[in-house]
Design an enzyme around this catalytic site. Structure first.
Site, PDB file in Angstrom:
ATOM      1  N   PRO A  81      39.521  42.704  39.788  1.00  0.00           N
ATOM      2  CA  PRO A  81      39.885  41.374  40.061  1.00  0.00           C
ATOM      3  C   PRO A  81      40.365  40.803  38.902  1.00  0.00           C
ATOM      4  CG  PRO A  81      37.183  41.723  39.609  1.00  0.00           C
ATOM      5  CD  PRO A  81      37.600  42.153  38.593  1.00  0.00           C
ATOM      6  N   GLU A 139      30.880  46.501  32.462  1.00  0.00           N
ATOM      7  CA  GLU A 139      31.766  45.684  32.266  1.00  0.00           C
ATOM      8  C   GLU A 139      32.624  45.063  32.658  1.00  0.00           C
ATOM      9  OE1 GLU A 139      28.157  44.304  33.354  1.00  0.00           O
ATOM     10  OE2 GLU A 139      27.395  45.162  31.034  1.00  0.00           O
ATOM     11  N   ARG A 147      45.496  53.964  58.165  1.00  0.00           N
ATOM     12  CA  ARG A 147      45.961  53.950  59.402  1.00  0.00           C
ATOM     13  C   ARG A 147      47.417  53.330  59.472  1.00  0.00           C
ATOM     14  NH1 ARG A 147      45.872  48.771  60.061  1.00  0.00           N
ATOM     15  NH2 ARG A 147      45.082  48.948  61.965  1.00  0.00           N
ATOM     16  N   ASP A 200      48.924  45.804  65.521  1.00  0.00           N
ATOM     17  CA  ASP A 200      47.769  44.734  65.045  1.00  0.00           C
ATOM     18  C   ASP A 200      47.838  43.994  64.248  1.00  0.00           C
ATOM     19  OD1 ASP A 200      45.552  46.902  65.695  1.00  0.00           O
ATOM     20  OD2 ASP A 200      46.157  48.084  63.104  1.00  0.00           O
TER      21      ASP A 200
HETATM   22  C1  9WO Z   1      30.544  42.507  34.831  1.00  0.00           C
HETATM   23  C2  9WO Z   1      30.228  41.226  34.155  1.00  0.00           C
HETATM   24  C3  9WO Z   1      28.209  41.601  34.362  1.00  0.00           C
HETATM   25  C4  9WO Z   1      27.875  40.323  33.154  1.00  0.00           C
HETATM   26  C5  9WO Z   1      29.163  38.968  32.665  1.00  0.00           C
HETATM   27  C6  9WO Z   1      30.624  39.596  33.005  1.00  0.00           C
HETATM   28  C7  9WO Z   1      30.837  40.609  33.976  1.00  0.00           C
HETATM   29  N1  9WO Z   1      32.400  40.810  34.400  1.00  0.00           N
HETATM   30  C8  9WO Z   1      32.141  42.173  34.928  1.00  0.00           C
HETATM   31  C9  9WO Z   1      33.085  42.732  35.828  1.00  0.00           C
HETATM   32  O1  9WO Z   1      34.402  42.228  36.071  1.00  0.00           O
HETATM   33  N2  9WO Z   1      32.901  44.121  36.124  1.00  0.00           N
HETATM   34  C10 9WO Z   1      34.031  44.923  36.702  1.00  0.00           C
HETATM   35  C11 9WO Z   1      33.086  45.622  38.142  1.00  0.00           C
HETATM   36  C12 9WO Z   1      34.500  45.587  35.619  1.00  0.00           C
HETATM   37  C13 9WO Z   1      35.898  46.515  36.510  1.00  0.00           C
HETATM   38  C14 9WO Z   1      35.188  47.186  37.542  1.00  0.00           C
HETATM   39  N3  9WO Z   1      33.705  46.277  38.437  1.00  0.00           N
HETATM   40  C15 9WO Z   1      35.100  45.416  39.612  1.00  0.00           C
HETATM   41  C16 9WO Z   1      35.612  45.912  40.202  1.00  0.00           C
HETATM   42  N4  9WO Z   1      33.881  44.822  40.013  1.00  0.00           N
HETATM   43  N5  9WO Z   1      34.935  44.236  41.032  1.00  0.00           N
HETATM   44  C17 9WO Z   1      36.389  44.966  41.402  1.00  0.00           C
HETATM   45  C18 9WO Z   1      37.048  44.759  41.837  1.00  0.00           C
HETATM   46  C19 9WO Z   1      37.960  45.317  41.942  1.00  0.00           C
HETATM   47  C20 9WO Z   1      38.868  45.022  43.047  1.00  0.00           C
HETATM   48  N6  9WO Z   1      39.129  43.703  43.685  1.00  0.00           N
HETATM   49  C21 9WO Z   1      37.714  43.194  43.589  1.00  0.00           C
HETATM   50  C22 9WO Z   1      37.476  43.468  42.438  1.00  0.00           C
END
Ligand code: 9WO
Length: 252
Positions: free
Chosen positions: A90, A117, A155, A170
């Site tokens: 993120p 995490e 794609r 598209d």
């Molecule tokens: C989990 C968590 C749990 C308790 C408190 C804080 C916390 N943060 C996270 C967290 O950010 N976990 C991530 C899970 C760690 C990296 C991989 N994960 C992930 C990637 N979640 N969302 C993505 C992601 C990837 C690409 N685009 C959007 C979201």
């Protein structure tokens, strides 16, 4: 042509493999337009329990992916794939069609998927070329992000889609949302198909579609319109759409 090769660092290789189990990406794999290989950090763990996570320095809830086996998995992938390492998180640069097009020009990508995490920050410093986000939400891991990236890039690769130009035609082909689509039957629950689509007049149809694309972008994603210069004829089509919209929403 050499396939575009994706190497994915993941604790869940079977999840990632499902992106090529069917559809357009599956066909691209069968046609050797892409290649996909996963590397599991657990296979590089040396202790009896094959541990891949550890408690965070500084305390707090949850676990962090251990650096050592992750580093080894990345370096093993690098031996076969000299491409850029992209970490899905993120905190990354937002993925959009422009970035997808850029990725599609690469021969190789290594996609790094975190779990728990997150991963040890030093892995990012040492090995990651780019951090990439597929949207402002938290997943339980990076795998779905990697799969989205693979799908969107694949794609665009020559030979993947049936028609040479269907990717270009598209939604987002030039920064606008897509127009509405219709197929048979002619009438559905009292709703009919716009007459212009049955007129056989291809110029009228193209104009209507462009106008719908412009109008829907204006209504739903004005941010996209601000990023795009309209031609004089596009502006005229949009003005007509807006006038019609105003007339239909104001009571005369
Ligand atoms: C989990 C968590 C749990 C308790 C408190 C804080 C916390 N943060 C996270 C967290 O950010 N976990 C991530 C899970 C760690 C990296 C991989 N994960 C992930 C990637 N979640 N969302 C993505 C992601 C990837 C690409 N685009 C959007 C979201």
């Amino acid at each position: 042509m050499m396939p575009m090769r994706f190497d994915v660092i993941t604790l869940f290789p079977e999840l990632v493999a499902s992106v090529v189990s069917g559809g357009v990406t599956g066909r691209a794999m069968e046609r050797s337009i892409i290649g996909l290989k996963s590397w599991n950090p657990r296979d590089f763990s040396t202790d009896v329990h094959r541990t891949v996570d550890d408690r965070p320095y500084g305390g707090g809830p949850g676990m962090v992916m251990k650096a050592d086996c992750l580093l080894q998995a990345i370096r093993a992938a690098r031996q076969e794939n000299p491409g850029k390492v992209v970490y899905l998180s993120p905190q990354g640069m937002p993925l959009n069609q422009q970035l997808v097009r850029q990725f599609a020009t690469e021969d190789n990508l290594i996609l790094l998927c975190g779990r728990y995490e997150g991963i040890d920050e030093r892995i990012i410093e040492l090995e990651v070329d780019m951090e990439c986000s597929i949207g402002d939400y938290v997943l339980s891991g990076g795998e779905l992000g990697a799969m989205v990236l693979i799908d969107a890039v694949t794609r665009l690769l020559p030979g993947t889609l049936g028609h040479d130009d269907s990717a270009a035609q598209d939604s987002f082909f030039d920064g606008l949302l897509d127009c509405p689509h219709y197929t048979r039957p002619d009438e559905l629950e009292g709703l009919s198909v716009p007459a212009v689509l049955k007129s056989g007049n291809h110029a009228d149809i193209a104009r209507w579609r462009k106008q719908q694309a412009l109008g829907r972008t204006w209504q739903r994603r004005p941010d996209l319109l601000k990023a795009r210069q309209l031609t004089v004829s596009e502006q005229a089509l949009l003005d007509d759409y807006i006038n019609e919209f105003d007339r239909s929403t104001k009571l005369h």
